[in-house]
Structures are given as structure tokens and as C-alpha cells.
Design a protein around this motif. Structure first.
Motif, PDB file in Angstrom:
ATOM      1  N   ASN A 185     -12.210   5.626  19.214  1.00  0.00           N
ATOM      2  CA  ASN A 185     -12.347   7.072  19.262  1.00  0.00           C
ATOM      3  C   ASN A 185     -12.881   7.137  17.585  1.00  0.00           C
ATOM      4  O   ASN A 185     -12.031   6.560  16.751  1.00  0.00           O
ATOM      5  CB  ASN A 185     -10.598   6.879  18.812  1.00  0.00           C
ATOM      6  CG  ASN A 185     -10.346   9.000  18.457  1.00  0.00           C
ATOM      7  OD1 ASN A 185     -11.141   9.798  18.822  1.00  0.00           O
ATOM      8  ND2 ASN A 185      -8.975   8.454  18.120  1.00  0.00           N
ATOM      9  N   ARG A 186     -13.349   8.503  17.335  1.00  0.00           N
ATOM     10  CA  ARG A 186     -13.828   8.241  16.228  1.00  0.00           C
ATOM     11  C   ARG A 186     -13.051   9.426  15.227  1.00  0.00           C
ATOM     12  O   ARG A 186     -12.032   9.918  15.599  1.00  0.00           O
ATOM     13  CB  ARG A 186     -14.925   8.792  16.089  1.00  0.00           C
ATOM     14  CG  ARG A 186     -15.797   8.750  14.452  1.00  0.00           C
ATOM     15  CD  ARG A 186     -16.084   7.551  14.243  1.00  0.00           C
ATOM     16  NE  ARG A 186     -17.231   6.959  12.766  1.00  0.00           N
ATOM     17  CZ  ARG A 186     -17.289   5.807  12.141  1.00  0.00           C
ATOM     18  NH1 ARG A 186     -16.883   4.898  12.730  1.00  0.00           N
ATOM     19  NH2 ARG A 186     -17.543   6.232  10.643  1.00  0.00           N
ATOM     20  N   VAL A 187     -12.172   8.810  13.644  1.00  0.00           N
ATOM     21  CA  VAL A 187     -11.338   9.251  13.401  1.00  0.00           C
ATOM     22  C   VAL A 187     -11.874  10.219  11.121  1.00  0.00           C
ATOM     23  O   VAL A 187     -12.654   9.665  11.265  1.00  0.00           O
ATOM     24  CB  VAL A 187     -10.175   8.997  12.899  1.00  0.00           C
ATOM     25  CG1 VAL A 187      -8.991   9.485  12.096  1.00  0.00           C
ATOM     26  CG2 VAL A 187      -9.597   8.140  13.992  1.00  0.00           C
ATOM     27  N   ASN A 188     -11.936  10.966  11.013  1.00  0.00           N
ATOM     28  CA  ASN A 188     -11.812  12.194  10.242  1.00  0.00           C
ATOM     29  C   ASN A 188     -10.774  13.323   9.475  1.00  0.00           C
ATOM     30  O   ASN A 188     -10.439  13.460  10.465  1.00  0.00           O
ATOM     31  CB  ASN A 188     -13.537  12.786  10.791  1.00  0.00           C
ATOM     32  CG  ASN A 188     -14.661  12.291  10.947  1.00  0.00           C
ATOM     33  OD1 ASN A 188     -14.957  11.923  10.240  1.00  0.00           O
ATOM     34  ND2 ASN A 188     -14.566  12.312  12.182  1.00  0.00           N
ATOM     35  N   LEU A 189     -10.907  12.129   8.667  1.00  0.00           N
ATOM     36  CA  LEU A 189      -9.414  13.235   7.884  1.00  0.00           C
ATOM     37  C   LEU A 189      -9.589  12.919   6.152  1.00  0.00           C
ATOM     38  O   LEU A 189     -10.604  11.902   6.115  1.00  0.00           O
ATOM     39  CB  LEU A 189      -8.318  12.575   8.038  1.00  0.00           C
ATOM     40  CG  LEU A 189      -8.191  11.004   7.998  1.00  0.00           C
ATOM     41  CD1 LEU A 189      -7.499  10.613   6.554  1.00  0.00           C
ATOM     42  CD2 LEU A 189      -7.019  10.007   9.330  1.00  0.00           C
ATOM     43  N   ASN A 190      -8.627  13.286   5.772  1.00  0.00           N
ATOM     44  CA  ASN A 190      -8.601  14.360   4.359  1.00  0.00           C
ATOM     45  C   ASN A 190      -7.449  13.487   4.039  1.00  0.00           C
ATOM     46  O   ASN A 190      -5.829  13.880   4.606  1.00  0.00           O
ATOM     47  CB  ASN A 190      -8.630  15.346   3.771  1.00  0.00           C
ATOM     48  CG  ASN A 190      -9.938  16.457   3.711  1.00  0.00           C
ATOM     49  OD1 ASN A 190      -9.294  17.099   4.537  1.00  0.00           O
ATOM     50  ND2 ASN A 190     -10.524  15.523   3.467  1.00  0.00           N
ATOM     51  N   GLN A 191      -7.907  12.265   3.188  1.00  0.00           N
ATOM     52  CA  GLN A 191      -6.210  11.294   3.048  1.00  0.00           C
ATOM     53  C   GLN A 191      -5.940  11.059   1.287  1.00  0.00           C
ATOM     54  O   GLN A 191      -6.235  11.510   0.297  1.00  0.00           O
ATOM     55  CB  GLN A 191      -6.628  10.465   3.353  1.00  0.00           C
ATOM     56  CG  GLN A 191      -5.253   9.167   2.869  1.00  0.00           C
ATOM     57  CD  GLN A 191      -5.875   7.691   3.098  1.00  0.00           C
ATOM     58  OE1 GLN A 191      -6.490   7.063   3.376  1.00  0.00           O
ATOM     59  NE2 GLN A 191      -6.527   6.655   1.411  1.00  0.00           N
ATOM     60  N   LEU A 192      -4.345  12.039   0.970  1.00  0.00           N
ATOM     61  CA  LEU A 192      -3.842  11.923   0.095  1.00  0.00           C
ATOM     62  C   LEU A 192      -3.092  11.031  -0.233  1.00  0.00           C
ATOM     63  O   LEU A 192      -2.221  10.504   0.412  1.00  0.00           O
ATOM     64  CB  LEU A 192      -3.222  13.479  -0.501  1.00  0.00           C
ATOM     65  CG  LEU A 192      -2.111  13.546  -1.728  1.00  0.00           C
ATOM     66  CD1 LEU A 192      -3.235  13.062  -3.160  1.00  0.00           C
ATOM     67  CD2 LEU A 192      -1.316  14.734  -1.851  1.00  0.00           C
ATOM     68  N   THR A 193      -3.266  10.026  -1.222  1.00  0.00           N
ATOM     69  CA  THR A 193      -2.283   8.658  -1.182  1.00  0.00           C
ATOM     70  C   THR A 193      -2.051   9.319  -2.711  1.00  0.00           C
ATOM     71  O   THR A 193      -2.446   8.968  -3.828  1.00  0.00           O
ATOM     72  CB  THR A 193      -3.126   7.427  -1.018  1.00  0.00           C
ATOM     73  OG1 THR A 193      -3.776   7.363  -2.486  1.00  0.00           O
ATOM     74  CG2 THR A 193      -3.717   7.160  -0.152  1.00  0.00           C
ATOM     75  N   VAL A 194      -0.225   7.971  -3.175  1.00  0.00           N
ATOM     76  CA  VAL A 194       0.582   8.320  -4.334  1.00  0.00           C
ATOM     77  C   VAL A 194       1.243   6.882  -4.062  1.00  0.00           C
ATOM     78  O   VAL A 194       1.487   6.183  -2.983  1.00  0.00           O
ATOM     79  CB  VAL A 194       1.807   9.378  -4.534  1.00  0.00           C
ATOM     80  CG1 VAL A 194       2.529   9.208  -5.204  1.00  0.00           C
ATOM     81  CG2 VAL A 194       0.938  10.703  -4.235  1.00  0.00           C
ATOM     82  N   SER A 195       0.329   6.390  -5.480  1.00  0.00           N
ATOM     83  CA  SER A 195       1.393   4.531  -5.692  1.00  0.00           C
ATOM     84  C   SER A 195       1.926   3.884  -6.472  1.00  0.00           C
ATOM     85  O   SER A 195       1.119   4.653  -8.010  1.00  0.00           O
ATOM     86  CB  SER A 195       0.034   4.023  -5.265  1.00  0.00           C
ATOM     87  OG  SER A 195      -1.274   4.025  -6.269  1.00  0.00           O
ATOM     88  N   GLY A 196       2.096   3.342  -6.817  1.00  0.00           N
ATOM     89  CA  GLY A 196       3.049   2.781  -7.360  1.00  0.00           C
ATOM     90  C   GLY A 196       3.044   1.012  -7.003  1.00  0.00           C
ATOM     91  O   GLY A 196       3.189   1.034  -6.266  1.00  0.00           O
ATOM     92  N   GLY A 197       3.003   0.287  -8.062  1.00  0.00           N
ATOM     93  CA  GLY A 197       2.595  -1.005  -8.308  1.00  0.00           C
ATOM     94  C   GLY A 197       2.806  -2.108  -9.159  1.00  0.00           C
ATOM     95  O   GLY A 197       2.679  -0.767 -10.800  1.00  0.00           O
ATOM     96  N   LEU A 198       2.746  -2.963  -9.549  1.00  0.00           N
ATOM     97  CA  LEU A 198       2.536  -3.692 -11.153  1.00  0.00           C
ATOM     98  C   LEU A 198       2.082  -5.347  -9.968  1.00  0.00           C
ATOM     99  O   LEU A 198       1.832  -5.117  -9.001  1.00  0.00           O
ATOM    100  CB  LEU A 198       4.119  -4.417 -11.223  1.00  0.00           C
ATOM    101  CG  LEU A 198       5.273  -4.644  -9.717  1.00  0.00           C
ATOM    102  CD1 LEU A 198       4.784  -6.394 -10.034  1.00  0.00           C
ATOM    103  CD2 LEU A 198       6.990  -4.778 -10.569  1.00  0.00           C
ATOM    104  N   ARG A 199       1.350  -5.558 -11.637  1.00  0.00           N
ATOM    105  CA  ARG A 199       0.010  -6.982 -11.099  1.00  0.00           C
ATOM    106  C   ARG A 199       1.198  -7.853 -12.107  1.00  0.00           C
ATOM    107  O   ARG A 199       1.560  -7.357 -13.358  1.00  0.00           O
ATOM    108  CB  ARG A 199      -0.671  -7.142 -10.723  1.00  0.00           C
ATOM    109  CG  ARG A 199      -1.660  -6.397 -12.275  1.00  0.00           C
ATOM    110  CD  ARG A 199      -3.089  -5.896 -11.862  1.00  0.00           C
ATOM    111  NE  ARG A 199      -3.891  -5.981 -13.103  1.00  0.00           N
ATOM    112  CZ  ARG A 199      -3.289  -4.318 -13.281  1.00  0.00           C
ATOM    113  NH1 ARG A 199      -2.871  -3.468 -13.211  1.00  0.00           N
ATOM    114  NH2 ARG A 199      -4.626  -4.521 -15.207  1.00  0.00           N
ATOM    115  N   VAL A 200       0.825  -9.728 -12.545  1.00  0.00           N
ATOM    116  CA  VAL A 200       1.411  -9.789 -13.377  1.00  0.00           C
ATOM    117  C   VAL A 200      -0.143 -10.889 -13.204  1.00  0.00           C
ATOM    118  O   VAL A 200       0.089 -12.309 -12.869  1.00  0.00           O
ATOM    119  CB  VAL A 200       2.543 -10.896 -12.822  1.00  0.00           C
ATOM    120  CG1 VAL A 200       2.794 -11.825 -14.156  1.00  0.00           C
ATOM    121  CG2 VAL A 200       3.833  -9.883 -12.909  1.00  0.00           C
ATOM    122  N   PRO A 201      -0.761 -10.563 -13.995  1.00  0.00           N
ATOM    123  CA  PRO A 201      -2.449 -11.306 -14.462  1.00  0.00           C
ATOM    124  C   PRO A 201      -1.423 -12.953 -15.377  1.00  0.00           C
ATOM    125  O   PRO A 201      -1.816 -12.377 -17.077  1.00  0.00           O
ATOM    126  CB  PRO A 201      -3.094 -10.394 -15.531  1.00  0.00           C
ATOM    127  CG  PRO A 201      -2.251  -9.512 -16.195  1.00  0.00           C
ATOM    128  CD  PRO A 201      -0.907  -9.019 -15.349  1.00  0.00           C
TER     129      PRO A 201
END
Length: 953
Positions: free
Chosen positions: A704-720
């Protein structure tokens, strides 16, 4: 042809974001405001900051005639915790950084005060960048901000001009400067002595198979020659005209031709011919020479031998490094046999080792794992007999450790600029405990050495007016001056077994070895060499061993003085020295003081710091600037970015958009990264089009071929996190992120309108550093783990991804073997599919699969060092081959697609090129032959071709 650079920039220009949050948050930042910008510094460093501010004001107000008066505000960050021997000026944003801990060696970076030298040299780059913003460069800076300004300046203005001009400036504005130190031009002069003058493209772009003096050396020579012939201010007009035509090919060369009648290759050839003639004339006048004969193995490869020393058994040792090998302590066979490797020496802030008795000692670099601008230099002790290696200190600032004659103590310089002036520290060899400290009221202390009886320490003591050789009585703490303070280019103090001191000096225009009697202060000159002699060792049996520059690197030479007694017949006293005593003092012919005499002034010795108001400066949002609005992407996905960063690089804000021409799909995003806490925090919003397939069993249309518009809101952290130990650098970055998805125009999909997702990631690598010719690290490993989970309906979406590699040595020193193992699991039944980041067997398209793993074998080697260019557009430094075998296996649950294997063999031909004489960009192509049928490809030809590119402007 003239507009070719603009086309290349359009295709290859990308935005590169530096790491953020590298300063410890405990630092209390202060600022001084001037008309030139801001000086930012840690609290407690006010006195030096005021001197820096005073100097840049003087330089901007009174010393611009040879560069131009245009000046843009700049942030200058004085970094006291970072022990790197360097400084920088960069755009996007426009700022400069000074690393405050001075080097121990004076011969290459001169006897000028380190921070004064940085101020003069780096502020000259500020002046250069400011005056390059004109004409086409200025237009592009309006269109693209500082990203465009930086790229056009880098293309228009050769790096040899930028560094040559700054080096002349530091020489003209101080009592030191690299133009006055013979060691600075030593390699170049060794080439001229053997009639080796490289073609301009080689000198401009360097080589992997030959020692080529860098753009500092060539630049200084070319600029000084032109100043001497065509006037002090000749380069002002050349710079202005060349930068104004910044996007056009040969713009700087055309401007130079207009002002001098010489193009850049012609000026280079003329300068080298002139230097060669001057060297030949002066060499003839200095004869007869008193210099040693080569000692040790005869080698054709490029190798440097530094810091010769004798152990307790009379074995000659030295620090060896080269194009093919990492630094090692080696034993030298005086009869010419091969070197014996004693031990490896780890990453250092500058090359150094000391050997005495049964020990060897040196310092190695360490750093705070999270805040990598907080660096350390700790003492390493090596026992020659047992091979035991110990780190004696922890989180120290130690440099130039040296052993006492009885081996019981170590003397070292301890220098933390924020804590105050440097200290001479005595440590116990066994325990590493500090036994005594002696603070010096000096800008720098260098190369402390014990006397034979252990009661006195000799050292170099630097003030603004120059360097003195001094003696510290350990019992009383009193000091005595043995050699009066002067700007003389002296380096590497050693103590002979008889108690005399030996050191290198460029007082007569060439580095030679001198001997000093501490009791009388008498000095004799031991050598009169043609090119240079440095890092002296005077042995008990009357030999002088030293390093000398050659076209194959620094090599050891030995000069015999005869017996245990000197030529005066007294053991431990002065040798007679060269006939006629000391040669007359004088400058190196390479200095060319006539080229800058019209603007020469000794600011370092005469300036008095002004008083300025000092105020707090926020390391969070302090100094945040919108600096660029630029093209970002590739020819397949063109786009634009708007970028803002603060002065201390603790926060970065980006807004960008791209359009994929192949998929006819767009994407836009905005992100904020904040590094002022232990974890780096990130918040982002992104709008993009998605196009992927899912699997539906039991229906006519399986996929099944899916076409869509995607809005993402993200928050995160990393420790380099980064650790440095020995020759290895280890990186570990755990990260976590929550993302909210809002979908629209969902054609053919079974997804809800909104849902959440959580992602975890771990990145690890630990690799041995590279020698110059090595194509990859010869030992190490990397690991990437990623898990994503969508929250909502059953089978909404989850994915696990593993990528790993192990690096192993190849058959030869420059070869490398890499073994890959990758694994991915993502049920294709999931209604939502995460972006596919798996590396399938080369030559195959991505299959529809729930589970897939890949094994890869790579063998990489250099096959050619062409060293030729094409019309200033590209220069071929090296050609590499990565021969590979790939195997992947995949399955699709609920179908007959189970354990399908596919493999390929082939090679990647990689060309390490310099483009437009400015930027290293690797291009190449991949040929992969499919050994099995590709079930998901409609291409019948099993030989697959792919174009490769790595890097950008």
C-alpha cells in the motif's frame, strides 16, 4: 570559465554547524566593550583582557595602512581552560578565540608574548575579513549573510595571503614574530639548499608524499618580497580588488598582476628564485661549517626525530613521528641499523619527551568528557626496563616535565592562566606527589631542568621584553639570571652531565647550538651549520647530537668534540666552540625587514593597558546574532537556511527549507539547540511530505503506497561525551527525543490524525588517531543504536536500527581493513514507517523487509599521489581505493520472502582533491557488481555505478 566557481559553490556549498555547549557552565563570563567589538573572558582574567582590548584599539586606530580601514564588530573570546596552542577567527558568526596557555617551544612561534602574538595575528585576520567584504563578496553577504561572506572570501583570497600577511603583521608589531625565528623557515631553507622548488600548485595545495612548507611559510616569503619590491602597501589594493571579484576565477591573481605585473604563480617563482640566490650567497659567506654527520638509519620516507636523549645504559633515544607512523619513543642505532620501537607516545599539545636513567617522561592531553574546552595536560612516566607506563597526575596543567639526574624527582611547569602566573613544580617520581612549588612573576616559563646535583633548576623566563635564562635555588627559592633578557630566538634548554647548559638560538640568522657555563655566564657557539641545529644533547663522552631540518624531515646529526674532557682540558667546563668565537648577531635573510619597516613598531614591549568598564556577560543568550540566511542543500534538494548563534556558542537557532526535485516534495523546519546545561537540549518543528509503502496481507494490493503531509514537534536531549587517552579518542553520545506527529492529506493510509513517538539513540566510537598518510584509523570500533516507537494503535510504528564497524590494520602502514555489521527490524505491517536509514549491500535497491542485516568487508589503500592541478579548479592530492564485499539477508513476515540473500563486490575510487585552491572535497565513483538477483530492481545490468562526494564549502 570565469564564472565556474559560482556554479561549483551553488552545487557544493553547505552549512556546517559547530558543536555547541563546550564551555563549562561554572565559568563566570565578563565582557569589555570597545569600538571594535567585545572582549569576553572568565572572571579573574581582567588584567589580560584589558591588555587585549588596548592592543586591538591601537591596531585598529593606527595600524591599518597596509590592509584598509574597514572594520566590523567582532567578539573575541579569551579561553583560559583550553590548552590548545592556537587561535582562530571565523565567520557565521564573526568571532575570534584565543587559547591562552602559551607553548613551551619558542622557535616556531617566536619569543613574543603568546597572548600579544595571538592578539596581533588574529586581529589581523579580523581586519582582513572586514576589508574583504566589498564588491561581489559584499553582494553575496547581503544575499546569504556570513555563510556567503565566508565562502566568497575563502575562494577569492588565498590562504597564503591571509596567514602570510598576519605573520608579517605579528613580526612588524612585536619584538618577536615568526618572521624573526629561523626555525620558522627551516624546512623551506632545507629544500632550497638542495635545489628543490615545487611547482606553484604543489606549494599552494600541499602533498601526501612530500614535505611541503605550509601557507604560512610560503605566504610570508611572497608577501615580504612583494612589499620590498613594490612598496609597503601593495597588498592593500590587491586584496580589495581580488575580494571585490570574489566569485570569479583567478580574481586575486588578476589583481596582483595589475599591481605588480606578476600573477600568483609568477610571484611565487620569482620569490623562490630570490630566496634561493640569497641563501646561496649567505651560505657561501658563512663557510666553513662546523656541523655533525647523520646518525641512525638511512630512511627514504618522511620521518622526524626530536628530543634526542641518552638512557642510563648509554642508549640513544628520540621521539620519532612521520607520514606513516604515529609518535613513538625509539632507540637509535648509531651504526645505522633500524630503529627499535620502545613505546608509543599519546596525543600531546606539542611534541615532547625527556629520557634519563631508567625512565622516560612526557605529557599527554586529556579533557573534560562533556566540556571539551576544559583541557588538561598530565605527566606520563615510562619505565624503560619493565615497560610499565603510568599517568602520574590527574587533571593537571603540566608541560615540559624533566627528570633529575638521580631519577627521584621530576620538575615541570604548571600553567593555568586563570589561576595566575606559571609555577615551577617539583614532583616525586614514584608517587607523583607535589613536593614544592615556585611561582614566577612571568608571562611564561619553559623547559625547566635540574642541575646534576639536584639543587638548582635552570629555566627560560619570559617577560614582555624577552626571554632570560635563569637559575632557581631550590633550598632558598632565590633566582639568578644567567643570560640577560632579550628577544633572541632561543629554545630547548638542556643540562649536560658536567653541569653546563646547552640550547639552540637563532641569534645569527640560523639556528645553532650554544653552551653556557652557569658559574661565569660565559657562552660559546658550538656549531655553525648551513640550515639549522636545534634540540641539542651534549653527552658525557663528548658528542653533540641535535636535530636538523631536511627535505625528508627533522634528522639527527652527531658532532664529536672528543673525550670526556672539553677542549680546555676541564671536565664539565666549556668547549672551545667555533673558531673565532661567536658569529656576529644578525637577522635571517628570510625576515626581509625592509618589507615592513615603514609600519614596524614594538607594541608588545611598550603598550600599557587602559582601564575599561567590566560587566557580566550571559553565556546563555548573551550576544546572540542572526548571522546567515543562505543556500543550504544539494543539487537534488536545494534549500535555504536562516541561522543565529550566540557569542559563546551555547545556543544555535536554525530555520530551513528544502525541495526534493526527484520526489517533487518539500520540507521545512525550525530548531533550537541549547548547550548551557550538562545535556544539550533540542526543540524542533518540521513540516514535510512523506511517501512510503506498507504491507497489507490478504488483499489484492499487497503493498500500500502512502502519501501524506507530516507535521512534527519534537523535544529531546543528548549528552555528547569525549575522552582522550593515549592515541585514542572515544566518543559516546546517548540521546532521547519525544515527537508529536500531526498528519494531513493522508492518502491510502490507516494512520490516526495525530500520535506520539519516542526515540532513543546511542552513538559510540573509539579510534586510534591517524598518521598523515593513513587512509583510515588502523584500530578502533564504532556503534550506532536507534530505537523508535510510535504511541497509538497497535502496529502504529516501531523500528530498531544497529550500525557497527571494526577497524583493523591492513598489510601495510597506510592500509586499513574495516568490517561492518548492520541490522534493522521494522515490521512493514506498521501503519507508520520511519525514514529508512539502513545501509543495504552496495548495488542493490532497498527491499521491502521486516528484518535485514548486512555484513561488509572493506579494504582501503592509497594507490596514487598525483600532485597536479587543473587550471586552479581542482588539485589531485591522492587517489584511494576501497575494495569491498557486501552481503545482506532480509525477510518479510507472512510472505514467501524469507532469508533472501544478496551480495556484491566492487570498489570505490576516491579522489582526495582541493577545489578552487580552498576546500578539501573528496569525489569519486562506486562500481558494484551484484552477485545475486535484485528482486526489487527493474535494472537488468548487474554492474551498478554511483557518484560519490564528501565535503563541501
Amino acid at each position: 570559465m570565469r564564472y565556474l566557481p559560482l556554479l561549483i559553490l551553488l552545487l557544493l556549498c553547505t552549512c556546517v554547524r559547530a558543536q555547541i555547549g563546550l564551555h563549562p557552565p561554572a565559568v563566570d563570563w565578563q565582557k569589555i566593550e570597545t569600538t571594535e567589538g567585545r572582549v569576553l573572558f572568565p572572571k579573574g582574567y581582567e588584567a589580560r583582557a584589558k591588555r587585549v582590548a588596548t592592543l586591538i584599539e591601537l591596531l585598529n586606530e593606527k595600524h591599518t595602512r597596509s590592509i584598509g580601514e574597514q572594520q566590523f564588530d567582532v567578539d573575541i573570546v579569551l579561553q583560559t581552560p583550553n590548552m590548545t596552542i592556537n587561535g582562530f577567527v571565523g565567520l557565521a558568526p564573526f568571532r575570534s578565540g584565543f587559547f591562552a596557555t602559551p607553548p613551551q617551544s619558542f622557535s616556531l612561534l617566536s619569543t613574543a608574548d603568546w597572548m600579544d602574538l595571538l592578539t596581533i595575528h588574529e586581529f589581523r585576520h579580523v581586519q582582513q575579513n572586514s576589508n574583504e567584504r566589498r564588491g561581489l563578496t559584499k553582494l553575496v553577504s547581503y544575499l546569504q549573510g556570513q555563510f556567503g561572506w565566508a565562502v566568497l572570501s575563502g575562494i577569492a583570497v588565498p590562504n597564503w595571503f591571509a596567514e602570510g600577511d598576519a605573520t608579517i603583521y605579528e613580526t612588524a608589531m612585536s619584538p618577536g614574530g615568526r618572521g624573526r625565528t629561523p626555525a620558522f623557515s627551516g624546512t623551506l631553507r632545507s629544500l632550497l639548499a638542495e635545489d628543490i622548488i615545487y611547482k606553484y600548485p604543489v606549494a599552494r595545495n600541499n602533498s601526501f608524499r612530500r614535505i611541503v612548507p605550509d601557507h604560512y611559510r610560503y605566504g610570508y616569503g611572497m608577501l615580504a618580497y612583494a612589499r620590498e619590491r613594490y612598496g609597503n602597501d601593495v597588498w592593500r589594493k590587491v586584496l580589495h580588488q581580488g575580494a571585490a571579484q570574489g566569485g570569479l576565477l583567478y580574481s586575486f591573481s588578476r589583481a596582483l598582476k595589475k599591481e605588480t605585473g606578476l600573477s600568483t604563480p609568477e610571484l611565487y617563482a620569482t620569490t623562490m628564485a630570490d630566496l634561493k640566490a640569497a641563501q646561496d650567497s649567505l651560505t657561501a659567506a658563512r663557510a666553513p661549517f662546523i656541523e655533525g654527520q647523520p646518525i641512525g638509519a638511512t630512511r627514504k620516507d618522511i620521518v622526524n626525530y626530536r628530543f634526542p636523549a641518552m638512557d642510563g645504559e648509554g642508549r640513544l633515544m628520540a621521539l620519532r613521528s612521520g607520514f606513516k607512523v604515529l609518535p613513538q619513543l625509539v632507540e637509535i642505532d648509531p651504526a645505522g641499523g633500524p630503529d627499535r620501537v620502545v613505546t608509543n607516545v599519546g596525543i600531546q599539545r606539542e611534541p615532547y619527551v625527556d629520557v634519563r636513567g631508567k625512565f622516560a617522561v612526557w605529557m599527554e592531553r586529556r579533557q573534560h568528557p562533556r566540556y571539551t574546552n576544559l583541557q588538561f595536560s598530565d605527566i606520563i612516566l615510562y619505565e624503560l626496563g619493565s615497560g610499565r607506563k603510568r599517568q602520574l597526575t590527574e587533571k593537571g596543567k603540566y608541560v615540559s616535565p624533566s627528570l633529575s639526574f638521580d631519577g627521584r624527582q621530576i620538575v615541570s611547569v604548571y600553567h593555568d592562566p586563570l589561576a595566575g602566573p606559571p609555577e615551577i613544580v617539583i614532583l616525586n617520581t614514584v608517587s607523583g606527589e607535589v613536593e614544592s612549588r615556585f611561582r614566577r612573576n612571568a608571562t611564561s616559563v619553559s623547559f625547566p631542568r635540574f642541575s646534576p646535583d639536584g639543587k638548582t633548576v635552570y629555566f627560560f623566563d619570559q617577560q614582555y621584553s624577552g626571554i632570560a635564562i635563569m637559575a632557581l635555588d631550590l633550598a632558598s627559592g632565590q633566582t639568578t639570571t644567567l643570560k640577560e633578557r632579550s628577544p633572541e630566538a632561543i629554545d630547548l634548554l638542556r643540562v649536560a652531565p658536567g653541569g653546563t647548559l646547552v640550547y639552540a638560538s637563532g641569534r645569527d640568522g640560523v639556528d645553532n647550538i650554544y653552551q653556557l657555563e652557569p658559574a661565569s655566564g660565559d657562552i660559546v657557539q658550538l656549531t655553525n651549520v648551513a640550515v639549522g641545529a636545534t634540540m641539542p644533547l651534549l653527552t658525557k663522552d663528548g658528542y653533540l647530537i641535535y636535530s636538523t631540518p631536511t627535505p625528508k624531515g627533522l634528522r639527527l646529526q652527531r658532532l664529536a668534540f672528543g673525550g670526556d674532557k672539553n677542549l680546555n682540558g676541564v671536565y664539565g667546563g666549556l668547549y672551545a666552540g667555533i673558531p673565532g668565537g661567536l658569529l656576529p648577531a644578525g637577522p635571517s635573510y628570510y625576515e626581509r625587514a625592509a618589507g615592513f619597516v615603514e609600519e614596524a613598531v614594538d607594541l608588545s614591549s611598550t603598550v600599557e593597558a587602559k582601564e575599561y568598564p567590566v560587566s557580566d556577560f550571559s553565556d546563555n543568550l548573551g550576544g546572540i546574532k542572526l548571522h546567515s540566511w543562505s543556500y543550504n542543500g544539494s543539487y537534488v534538494s536545494p534549500g535555504a537556511i536562516i541561522a543565529a548563534t550566540n557569542a559563546l556558542n551555547t545556543i544555535a537557532i536554525d530555520v530551513d527549507g528544502q525541495y526534493n526535485l526527484n520526489e517533487k516534495r518539500s520540507a521545512a523546519s525550525a530548531s533550537v539547540n541549547y548547550g548551557g546545561l550538562f545535556p544539550v537540549l533540542r526543540a524542533a518543528v518540521e513540516l514535510r511530505d512523506r511517501n512510503y509503502s506498507t504491507f497489507r496481507a490478504g488483499v489484492d494490493t499487497v503493498f500500500n503506497r502512502v502519501n501524506l503531509n507530516q507535521l512534527t514537534v519534537s523535544g529531546g536531549l543528548r549528552v555528547p561525551l569525549t575522552w582522550v587517552s593515549g592515541n585514542f579518542q572515544t566518543n559516546l553520545t546517548p540521546a532521547a527525543e519525544y515527537t508529536y506527529y500531526a498528519l494531513s492529506n493522508n492518502e491510502g493510509g490507516e494512520l490516526p490524525d495525530n500520535f506520539g513517538g519516542l526515540g532513543f539513540q546511542l552513538t559510540f566510537s573509539s579510534f586510534q588517531r591517524l598518521a598523515y598518510q593513513q587512509v583510515q584509523s588502523r584500530l578502533g570500533a564504532s556503534l550506532f543504536l536507534r530505537y523508535d516507537q510510535g504511541f497509538g494503535e497497535e502496529d502504529l510504528g516501531d523500528r530498531f536500527l544497529l550500525r557497527s564497524a571494526i577497524n583493523l590494520p591492513g598489510l601495510f602502514a597506510t592500509h586499513g581493513l574495516k568490517l561492518d555489521f548492520d541490522y534493522q527490524r521494522e515490521p512493514i505491517r506498521n501503519a507508520y514507517q520511519f525514514p529508512d536509514a539502513f545501509r543495504y549491500a552496495r548495488g542493490y535497491v532497498a527491499p521491502a523487509a521486516d528484518r535485514v542485516y548486512r555484513l561488509g568487508v572493506n579494504y582501503q589503500l592509497p594507490i596514487l599521489y598525483p600532485d597536479f592541478g587543473i587550471a586552479g579548479v581542482t588539485y589531485f592530492q591522492r587517489v584511494r581505493l576501497n575494495a569491498f564485499y557486501d552481503y545482506h539477508n532480509y525477510s518479510l513476515e507472512g510472505t514467501s520472502i524469507q532469508n533472501i540473500s544478496a551480495s556484491s563486490v566492487g570498489g570505490q575510487f576516491l579522489f582526495d582533491n582541493v577545489w578552487l585552491n580552498a576546500q578539501d572535497i573528496t569525489v569519486g565513483f562506486e562500481l558494484a557488481y551484484r552477485l545475486d538477483q535484485d528482486l526489487f530492481s527493474g535494472e537488468a545490468n548487474d554492474l551498478r555505478f554511483r557518484f560519490l562526494v564528501s565535503g563541501g564549502f
